[in-house]
Write a protein that holds these residues in place. Structure first.
Motif, mmCIF file in Angstrom:
data_model
loop_
_atom_site.group_PDB
_atom_site.id
_atom_site.type_symbol
_atom_site.label_atom_id
_atom_site.label_comp_id
_atom_site.label_asym_id
_atom_site.label_seq_id
_atom_site.Cartn_x
_atom_site.Cartn_y
_atom_site.Cartn_z
ATOM 1 N N SER A 34 -7.295 28.392 1.354
ATOM 2 C CA SER A 34 -8.714 28.582 1.677
ATOM 3 C C SER A 34 -8.948 30.050 1.985
ATOM 4 C CB SER A 34 -9.114 27.714 2.879
ATOM 5 O OG SER A 34 -10.461 27.953 3.246
ATOM 6 N N ARG A 35 -9.851 30.659 1.235
ATOM 7 C CA ARG A 35 -10.186 32.075 1.417
ATOM 8 C C ARG A 35 -8.925 32.947 1.409
ATOM 9 N NH1 ARG A 35 -14.146 31.038 6.433
ATOM 10 N NH2 ARG A 35 -13.125 29.018 6.324
ATOM 11 N N GLU A 36 -8.098 32.700 0.393
ATOM 12 C CA GLU A 36 -6.874 33.451 0.140
ATOM 13 C C GLU A 36 -5.851 33.326 1.260
ATOM 14 O OE1 GLU A 36 -7.838 37.461 -0.752
ATOM 15 O OE2 GLU A 36 -8.950 36.977 -2.574
ATOM 16 N N ARG A 37 -5.987 32.299 2.042
ATOM 17 C CA ARG A 37 -5.031 32.057 3.124
ATOM 18 C C ARG A 37 -4.369 30.708 2.908
ATOM 19 N NH1 ARG A 37 -6.448 31.262 9.592
ATOM 20 N NH2 ARG A 37 -4.329 30.655 10.250
ATOM 21 N N LEU A 38 -3.049 30.693 2.919
ATOM 22 C CA LEU A 38 -2.309 29.445 2.807
ATOM 23 C C LEU A 38 -2.352 28.738 4.164
ATOM 24 C CD1 LEU A 38 -0.402 27.673 1.027
ATOM 25 C CD2 LEU A 38 1.490 28.859 2.139
ATOM 26 N N VAL A 39 -3.025 27.594 4.203
ATOM 27 C CA VAL A 39 -3.184 26.895 5.470
ATOM 28 C C VAL A 39 -2.274 25.684 5.581
ATOM 29 C CG1 VAL A 39 -5.563 27.666 5.762
ATOM 30 C CG2 VAL A 39 -5.104 25.527 4.540
ATOM 31 N N GLY A 40 -1.686 25.259 4.476
ATOM 32 C CA GLY A 40 -0.807 24.101 4.532
ATOM 33 C C GLY A 40 -0.403 23.642 3.149
ATOM 34 N N ALA A 41 0.062 22.410 3.056
ATOM 35 C CA ALA A 41 0.499 21.848 1.777
ATOM 36 C C ALA A 41 0.478 20.327 1.875
ATOM 37 C CB ALA A 41 1.893 22.343 1.406
ATOM 38 N N VAL A 42 0.397 19.686 0.693
ATOM 39 C CA VAL A 42 0.456 18.229 0.589
ATOM 40 C C VAL A 42 1.767 17.863 -0.089
ATOM 41 C CG1 VAL A 42 -0.629 16.148 -0.295
ATOM 42 C CG2 VAL A 42 -2.047 18.080 0.427
ATOM 43 N N LEU A 43 2.558 17.020 0.564
ATOM 44 C CA LEU A 43 3.814 16.538 -0.008
ATOM 45 C C LEU A 43 3.615 15.099 -0.449
ATOM 46 C CD1 LEU A 43 6.403 17.916 2.594
ATOM 47 C CD2 LEU A 43 5.501 19.029 0.541
ATOM 48 N N LEU A 44 3.920 14.812 -1.735
ATOM 49 C CA LEU A 44 3.780 13.474 -2.303
ATOM 50 C C LEU A 44 5.150 12.993 -2.750
ATOM 51 C CD1 LEU A 44 0.561 14.065 -4.446
ATOM 52 C CD2 LEU A 44 0.720 13.166 -2.118
ATOM 53 N N LEU A 45 5.531 11.797 -2.341
ATOM 54 C CA LEU A 45 6.847 11.250 -2.636
ATOM 55 C C LEU A 45 6.672 9.921 -3.374
ATOM 56 C CD1 LEU A 45 7.110 13.156 -0.112
ATOM 57 C CD2 LEU A 45 9.056 11.772 0.580
ATOM 58 N N GLY A 46 7.234 9.851 -4.599
ATOM 59 C CA GLY A 46 7.162 8.631 -5.403
ATOM 60 C C GLY A 46 8.491 7.921 -5.449
ATOM 61 N N GLU A 47 8.442 6.595 -5.530
ATOM 62 C CA GLU A 47 9.663 5.797 -5.542
ATOM 63 C C GLU A 47 10.145 5.491 -6.956
ATOM 64 O OE1 GLU A 47 11.215 5.266 -2.767
ATOM 65 O OE2 GLU A 47 9.584 6.164 -1.600
ATOM 66 N N ARG A 48 9.353 5.858 -7.976
ATOM 67 C CA ARG A 48 9.725 5.594 -9.372
ATOM 68 C C ARG A 48 9.555 6.864 -10.184
ATOM 69 N NH1 ARG A 48 6.254 1.810 -7.855
ATOM 70 N NH2 ARG A 48 4.594 2.725 -9.126
ATOM 71 N N PRO A 49 10.383 7.059 -11.221
ATOM 72 C CA PRO A 49 10.202 8.214 -12.107
ATOM 73 C C PRO A 49 8.841 8.160 -12.786
ATOM 74 C CG PRO A 49 12.360 7.208 -12.440
ATOM 75 C CD PRO A 49 11.589 6.266 -11.577
ATOM 76 N N GLN A 50 8.294 9.310 -13.046
ATOM 77 C CA GLN A 50 7.002 9.467 -13.723
ATOM 78 C C GLN A 50 5.833 8.882 -12.915
ATOM 79 O OE1 GLN A 50 7.005 11.371 -16.393
ATOM 80 N NE2 GLN A 50 9.253 11.451 -16.286
ATOM 81 N N GLU A 51 6.078 8.556 -11.670
ATOM 82 C CA GLU A 51 4.977 8.056 -10.849
ATOM 83 C C GLU A 51 4.010 9.172 -10.495
ATOM 84 O OE1 GLU A 51 4.386 5.979 -6.463
ATOM 85 O OE2 GLU A 51 6.227 5.617 -7.597
ATOM 86 N N LEU A 52 4.541 10.385 -10.344
ATOM 87 C CA LEU A 52 3.713 11.550 -10.022
ATOM 88 C C LEU A 52 3.797 12.520 -11.197
ATOM 89 C CD1 LEU A 52 4.836 12.068 -6.306
ATOM 90 C CD2 LEU A 52 2.751 10.941 -7.118
ATOM 91 N N ILE A 53 2.742 12.563 -11.972
ATOM 92 C CA ILE A 53 2.654 13.491 -13.104
ATOM 93 C C ILE A 53 1.382 14.305 -12.940
ATOM 94 C CG2 ILE A 53 3.966 11.970 -14.634
ATOM 95 C CD1 ILE A 53 1.331 11.046 -15.839
ATOM 96 N N PRO A 54 1.291 15.457 -13.608
ATOM 97 C CA PRO A 54 0.115 16.323 -13.417
ATOM 98 C C PRO A 54 -1.213 15.612 -13.607
ATOM 99 C CG PRO A 54 1.822 17.508 -14.595
ATOM 100 C CD PRO A 54 2.317 16.103 -14.455
ATOM 101 N N ASP A 55 -1.309 14.681 -14.618
ATOM 102 C CA ASP A 55 -2.588 14.012 -14.854
ATOM 103 C C ASP A 55 -3.007 13.143 -13.667
ATOM 104 O OD1 ASP A 55 -2.760 15.210 -17.281
ATOM 105 O OD2 ASP A 55 -1.997 13.486 -18.431
ATOM 106 N N LYS A 56 -2.035 12.571 -12.972
ATOM 107 C CA LYS A 56 -2.355 11.710 -11.850
ATOM 108 C C LYS A 56 -2.596 12.484 -10.554
ATOM 109 C CE LYS A 56 0.264 7.747 -13.602
ATOM 110 N NZ LYS A 56 1.366 6.788 -13.322
ATOM 111 N N LEU A 57 -2.392 13.788 -10.588
ATOM 112 C CA LEU A 57 -2.518 14.592 -9.369
ATOM 113 C C LEU A 57 -3.816 15.384 -9.317
ATOM 114 C CD1 LEU A 57 1.139 15.962 -9.140
ATOM 115 C CD2 LEU A 57 0.148 14.000 -7.951
#
Length: 690
Positions: free
Chosen positions: A228-251
């Motif tokens: 936000s406004r060129e400042r890194l304020v945090g991050a989102v961590l996503l953990l999937g239990e199956r392969p291909q569960e998290l792909i760019p299109d789903k994010l």
């Protein structure tokens, strides 16, 4: 979670595809056969009714072949139509599902935006974000929102949801300790890191899982930066239990929601920082007001240290006073409940010493691992109990006046820039207290000196009016008698002798005053030579014995006393003054014992009398100029109060010390110690003693 599951079931129902292609092929075949045979039946029936049925067999075969070909063609056309219908149905269903999904996603984003409106703390923001993102991911995916915290200089988890929530809740991640792939891509470059199948990159994933144990067993992983406004304020961590569960299109949806929540986090952090800044400024303001309002420097120091120690939530706060790093001593110490005080032990706190030496603030997150402090530091840390320390020098007029040190005894701490600014601001205000303390001390010394001078003036006037008047009265009386009366030659000689005696006494008193003034100002030279001290003592006693018949003098001289380098005449004056003092303050007589003995590289002289004694409170003041014990017993004893001050000055010029012990009614003992050594060494010792 229950609402999330309901949404997932509804989402699956809404996204169900049309019937399969096999169904459309079967339906088309059935439809073609029914239509063809129905038409054929009607056609044959009409021919039969019209009498046009061909009887010949070969002609019927030709017609049968034509009918088969027609059936095949019709069947093919029906199949093509079925395939086309399937594709049209699939396209329509897909378009409808995508539109509904898009509407739902936009609704979720707008709902998140609405829920984030208004002032919220980080935990509330995390709760709304996790609930919104949950609808865009599989039910068994784990979501973790981490926010950058300046206090720990790293990330901390503010919200989590999913099967791995317990292992993620309350976790903190130091920015410097994060795995390289995560730190470089997400923190430094601020780009998303997506591992659709963790088994495809076993080496990278092994290092990542080793640094973050909560990721063990995850088959799909994503880390999305929140900027936000060129400042890194945090991050989102996503953990999937199956392969291909998290792909760019789903994010895409989590990423868009992340942009909304990043702004809210930035606002919350800014508000928290503003509140912290206001609290720090309030602390400094209160300390400044106290420093300018209170006349008591000790109260200012106590209030300032208490205030900043509580504001920074430390275990211990200490103010040191001293003009050099080696002279720092504890002036005031604040300790949190349950933390034992260290008192003067804190003088060895290495960070405060280093801050005083460098003239700037020095911080250490963990003294046990700080390579700047070694050489027996472990023992000192164990003694003082300090682990994390921040210290800054206190300077008054450009000169070191002390240091302020704050420490934790139970844990390490990463000191932030705001912490350092607050500590330095308080140190600036403490200058007022220390300057006031110095001014107060100077004023106290000035008042004490004025009082001493006033007493000296009064004593001087008393001595002049009494001790000087007595010989002057005799001189005046005898001279008037010699001038106005007819005297014989013998009477003239007798009166002249009395006048000379009084003049010598007056001259002696004046010389004593001048000599003492020279000694105190450092203008009295010593004519040093090798002196046999026992001989000096014997000669001085021999001169006193004829004038004190009621005071037998005993000598107990140590033959092992070594010669010393000193001024014979001045040492003789010391003995003469001490013996004269013993005689005068033993009006009823009594033995005087003079003892010498060797003690290491020094000579110890003791002069004991059996006189009236000296009160305990006057044992020090008798060595001051004009210091006399005023009592009924001493009122008739004549003296200037300069003999013992002269003794002290001569002894100190020789590098020695003098003191007295006494018991009222039993007598006094005067002690003198003088080092035996080369003149240069004696002078150095004298300077140190002075």
């Amino acid at each position: 979670m229950e609402a999330s599951c309901r949404y997932d079931a509804r989402q699956v129902a809404e996204m169900k595809l049309p019937r399969s292609l096999r169904f459309y092929v079967a339906a088309s075949t059935f439809y073609a056969a029914v239509v063809f045979f129905g038409v054929q039946f009607l056609y044959t029936l009409q021919l039969a009714q019209s009498g046009l049925i061909v009887a010949r067999r070969d002609t019927g075969d030709v017609l049968a072949s034509i009918q088969v070909v027609s059936f095949v063609v019709w069947l093919g056309i029906s199949l093509i139509a079925g395939v086309i219908m399937h594709r049209l149905a699939s396209a329509l269903a897909g378009a409808k599902t995508a539109e509904e999904q898009k509407d739902h996603e936009l609704g979720s984003i707008f709902g998140l935006s609405a829920s984030l409106a208004g002032p919220l703390d980080l935990e509330e923001i995390g709760k709304h974000f996790v609930a919104a993102v949950r609808g865009a991911l599989a039910a068994d995916a784990t979501i973790s929102l981490i926010v950058y915290d300046d206090v720990i200089e790293g990330f901390r988890t503010v919200a989590a949801d999913g099967p791995r929530t317990e292992s993620l809740r309350g976790q903190t991640y130091s920015a410097s300790a994060l795995p390289g792939i995560l730190r470089t891509r997400v923190i430094d470059h601020r780009q998303a890191l997506v591992l659709s199948d963790t088994s495809a990159n076993p080496d990278s994933w092994a290092r990542l899982a080793e640094a973050l144990p909560a990721l063990a067993g995850v088959r799909s992983f994503a880390a999305l930066p929140l900027v936000s406004r060129e400042r890194l304020v945090g991050a989102v961590l996503l953990l999937g239990e199956r392969p291909q569960e998290l792909i760019p299109d789903k994010l895409q949806v989590p990423m868009m929601m992340g942009q909304y929540v990043a702004g809210s986090i930035h606002t919350a952090l800014s508000v928290a920082e503003a509140q912290a800044r206001a609290e720090r400024e309030a602390v400094v303001s209160r300390i400044a007001q106290r420093a300018r309002a209170s006349p008591d420097p000790e109260e200012i120091l106590r209030g300032a240290v208490d205030e900043i120690s509580k504001a920074l939530a430390v275990s211990r706060g200490v103010v040191f006073i001293g003009e050099s790093e080696t002279a720092l001593s504890v002036s005031y110490e604040w300790d949190a409940p349950g933390v034992p005080p260290v008192g003067q032990v804190a003088r060895s706190l290495p960070v405060a010493i280093l801050a005083a030496r460098l003239g700037r603030t020095v911080v250490s997150a963990d003294l046990r691992r700080d390579q700047r402090f070694d050489g027996g530091l472990g023992a000192r840390v164990a003694l003082g109990g300090a682990i994390a320390v921040a210290a800054t020098p206190i300077r008054v007029g450009g000169q070191l006046a002390g240091a302020l040190a704050l420490s934790h005894v139970d844990r390490a701490r990463e000191w932030t820039a705001d912490d350092v600014r607050l500590i330095e601001s308080v140190a600036q205000e403490l200058r007022v207290a220390i300057a006031a303390a110095e001014a107060f001390e100077q004023q106290r010394k000035a008042v004490a000196e004025l009082e001493r001078l006033n007493r000296a003036k009064s004593d001087f006037v008393s001595i002049v009016s009494h001790e000087f008047r007595t010989p002057l009265t005799g001189i005046q009386g005898f001279s008037e008698m010699m001038r106005s009366e007819d005297l014989t030659l013998d009477e003239m000689r007798e009166y002249a002798g009395d006048i000379n005696k009084d003049a010598q006494r007056l001259n002696r008193m004046i010389n004593e005053m001048l000599d003492l003034d020279k000694m105190e100002s450092g203008r009295m030279p010593l004519h040093r030579e090798r002196v046999d001290f026992n001989t000096v003592v014997s000669d001085a006693v021999a001169q006193v014995r004829p004038t004190a018949p009621t005071h037998p003098v005993s000598l107990r001289l140590d033959p092992d006393v070594a010669p010393l380098f000193g001024d014979r005449d001045k040492l003789t004056q010391v003995l003469a003054n001490l013996l004269s003092n013993a005689v005068k303050y033993s009006p009823n007589g009594g033995e005087i014992v003079v003892t010498t003995r060797r003690e290491g590289e020094s000579i110890h002289l003791l002069v004991r009398d059996h006189g009236i004694g000296i009160p305990r409170e006057a044992l020090e003041s008798i060595f001051e100029r004009y210091g006399r014990v005023e009592s009924r017993a001493t009122r008739a004893i004549r003296g200037t109060g300069l003999g013992l001050p002269i003794v002290r000055q001569i002894v100190q010029l020789h590098g020695g010390t003098v003191w007295a012990e006494s018991t009222i009614g039993a007598g006094s003992v005067f002690h003198v110690t003088i080092p035996t050594g080369e003149p240069a060494r004696a002078v150095a010792v004298a300077g140190a003693a002075t």
